[in-house]
Design a protein around this motif. Sequence first.
Motif, mmCIF file in Angstrom:
data_model
loop_
_atom_site.group_PDB
_atom_site.id
_atom_site.type_symbol
_atom_site.label_atom_id
_atom_site.label_comp_id
_atom_site.label_asym_id
_atom_site.label_seq_id
_atom_site.Cartn_x
_atom_site.Cartn_y
_atom_site.Cartn_z
ATOM 1 N N ILE A 124 -1.336 6.665 -10.930
ATOM 2 C CA ILE A 124 -0.376 5.510 -10.364
ATOM 3 C C ILE A 124 -1.058 5.258 -8.845
ATOM 4 C CG2 ILE A 124 1.871 5.109 -9.427
ATOM 5 C CD1 ILE A 124 2.900 6.960 -11.441
ATOM 6 N N GLY A 125 -1.354 6.180 -8.318
ATOM 7 C CA GLY A 125 -2.213 6.065 -6.961
ATOM 8 C C GLY A 125 -3.186 4.939 -6.908
ATOM 9 N N THR A 126 -4.008 4.728 -8.136
ATOM 10 C CA THR A 126 -4.942 3.824 -8.154
ATOM 11 C C THR A 126 -4.492 2.196 -7.702
ATOM 12 O OG1 THR A 126 -4.828 3.444 -10.504
ATOM 13 C CG2 THR A 126 -6.345 5.190 -9.689
ATOM 14 N N GLY A 127 -3.278 2.018 -8.164
ATOM 15 C CA GLY A 127 -2.894 0.611 -7.866
ATOM 16 C C GLY A 127 -3.222 -0.222 -9.132
ATOM 17 N N LEU A 128 -3.762 0.215 -10.261
ATOM 18 C CA LEU A 128 -3.874 -0.509 -11.322
ATOM 19 C C LEU A 128 -2.908 -0.390 -12.290
ATOM 20 C CD1 LEU A 128 -7.762 0.534 -11.750
ATOM 21 C CD2 LEU A 128 -6.899 -1.351 -10.756
ATOM 22 N N LYS A 142 13.936 0.887 -9.730
ATOM 23 C CA LYS A 142 14.198 -0.208 -8.826
ATOM 24 C C LYS A 142 15.553 -1.054 -9.169
ATOM 25 C CE LYS A 142 9.305 -1.377 -8.690
ATOM 26 N NZ LYS A 142 8.066 -2.614 -9.008
ATOM 27 N N ARG A 143 15.911 -0.883 -10.353
ATOM 28 C CA ARG A 143 17.090 -1.729 -10.640
ATOM 29 C C ARG A 143 18.433 -0.950 -10.422
ATOM 30 N NH1 ARG A 143 12.906 -3.616 -12.905
ATOM 31 N NH2 ARG A 143 12.711 -5.831 -13.744
ATOM 32 N N SER A 196 5.989 6.434 -5.176
ATOM 33 C CA SER A 196 5.465 5.739 -6.377
ATOM 34 C C SER A 196 6.087 4.103 -6.141
ATOM 35 C CB SER A 196 5.812 5.905 -7.579
ATOM 36 O OG SER A 196 7.213 6.269 -7.763
ATOM 37 N N GLU A 197 7.221 4.059 -5.543
ATOM 38 C CA GLU A 197 7.662 2.595 -5.432
ATOM 39 C C GLU A 197 7.078 1.749 -4.210
ATOM 40 O OE1 GLU A 197 10.165 5.104 -2.762
ATOM 41 O OE2 GLU A 197 9.277 5.178 -4.734
ATOM 42 N N GLU A 198 6.211 2.435 -3.467
ATOM 43 C CA GLU A 198 5.408 1.770 -2.386
ATOM 44 C C GLU A 198 4.003 1.460 -2.774
ATOM 45 O OE1 GLU A 198 5.846 3.945 1.032
ATOM 46 O OE2 GLU A 198 7.888 4.033 1.374
ATOM 47 N N VAL A 199 3.562 1.903 -3.866
ATOM 48 C CA VAL A 199 2.198 1.586 -4.440
ATOM 49 C C VAL A 199 2.215 0.019 -4.695
ATOM 50 C CG1 VAL A 199 0.381 2.087 -6.123
ATOM 51 C CG2 VAL A 199 1.741 3.879 -5.397
ATOM 52 N N LYS A 200 1.108 -0.608 -4.174
ATOM 53 C CA LYS A 200 0.977 -2.038 -4.174
ATOM 54 C C LYS A 200 -0.169 -2.134 -5.656
ATOM 55 C CE LYS A 200 3.251 -3.033 -0.885
ATOM 56 N NZ LYS A 200 4.849 -3.630 -1.163
ATOM 57 N N HIS A 201 0.264 -2.726 -6.696
ATOM 58 C CA HIS A 201 -0.300 -2.357 -7.946
ATOM 59 C C HIS A 201 -1.327 -4.003 -8.133
ATOM 60 C CE1 HIS A 201 0.558 1.389 -9.853
ATOM 61 N NE2 HIS A 201 2.023 1.088 -9.385
ATOM 62 N N ARG A 202 -2.478 -3.832 -8.759
ATOM 63 C CA ARG A 202 -3.053 -5.226 -9.176
ATOM 64 C C ARG A 202 -2.872 -5.174 -10.630
ATOM 65 N NH1 ARG A 202 -6.245 -8.825 -7.008
ATOM 66 N NH2 ARG A 202 -7.459 -10.036 -8.596
ATOM 67 N N PHE A 203 -2.010 -6.314 -11.113
ATOM 68 C CA PHE A 203 -1.991 -6.413 -12.514
ATOM 69 C C PHE A 203 -2.691 -7.450 -13.260
ATOM 70 C CE2 PHE A 203 2.320 -5.620 -10.248
ATOM 71 C CZ PHE A 203 2.558 -4.526 -10.862
ATOM 72 N N ILE A 204 -2.930 -7.442 -14.329
ATOM 73 C CA ILE A 204 -3.698 -8.267 -15.210
ATOM 74 C C ILE A 204 -3.524 -9.738 -14.934
ATOM 75 C CG2 ILE A 204 -4.408 -8.750 -17.553
ATOM 76 C CD1 ILE A 204 -3.699 -6.132 -18.376
ATOM 77 N N ILE A 205 -2.171 -10.033 -14.774
ATOM 78 C CA ILE A 205 -1.846 -11.516 -14.508
ATOM 79 C C ILE A 205 -2.614 -12.005 -13.057
ATOM 80 C CG2 ILE A 205 0.216 -10.945 -13.144
ATOM 81 C CD1 ILE A 205 -0.204 -13.802 -15.454
ATOM 82 N N ASN A 206 -2.750 -10.754 -12.139
ATOM 83 C CA ASN A 206 -3.511 -11.166 -10.881
ATOM 84 C C ASN A 206 -4.817 -11.835 -11.191
ATOM 85 O OD1 ASN A 206 -1.703 -8.575 -9.596
ATOM 86 N ND2 ASN A 206 -1.040 -10.660 -9.114
#
Length: 228
Positions: A124-128, A142-143, A196-206
């Motif tokens: 999760i820490g990879t942000g991927l 989150k919800r 985990s909630e603070e990790v900034k992920h790069r998503f496929i849509i990006n």
Amino acid sequence: MKDIFLKLIRLLIGFIFCALAIAFMINANLGLSPWDVLHQGISDNLGITMGTATIVVGLVVVIIDVVLGENVGWGTVLNMLLVGIFLDLIIFANIVPKASSFVGGVLMLLIGMILMGIGMVLYIGTGLGSGPRDGMMIAFQKRTGKSVKSIRAIMELAALFVGYLLGGTAGIGTVITAVGLGYFIQIVFKLLNFKSEEVKHRFIINDINYLKACLNKNIDTEINDTNL
């Protein structure tokens, strides 16, 4: 490129930790973990391996994640595929011994839950992107604003219920992991100061949007050159 390579290595190591965690909990011989009760039920009914069943369930959970509005990253897709493959390889190679006593089984369960927490921190820490189940956990967190341990416990119990209906094997180890896995994950997160909630992920849509922007830029450049 170096940063991407290091992230992929960390991602793969995290998946190996998760696969080892599952293998430890299976070989504890005290009853399968809730998700593995589900995987076994699907495996027996469809005539596929546990690893393949893990991939099938992962695919379904990814779809649910998307419905919940959770973006999917390359790490999510690789998690869905590779953890199941690594699990089959570990089981086939007999890397993890089988417990021969109750105390040994409990110890293996504890090791498995700790390894799962470490594996989650790594990938999760990879942000991927989060893994399918972890993406669902984060989405509900989150919800609802509830703790990781509460959300994870609910997910484990739901997987157990469906798996049991499909004929999966449950036991005292199932109860221990259903209740304890969320706690151990949260403990590992705290010990490693991982949020985990603070990790900034790069998503496929990006990446898709980036490629579109590059393509549009090239088209605009060609049009300007033609006009000149």
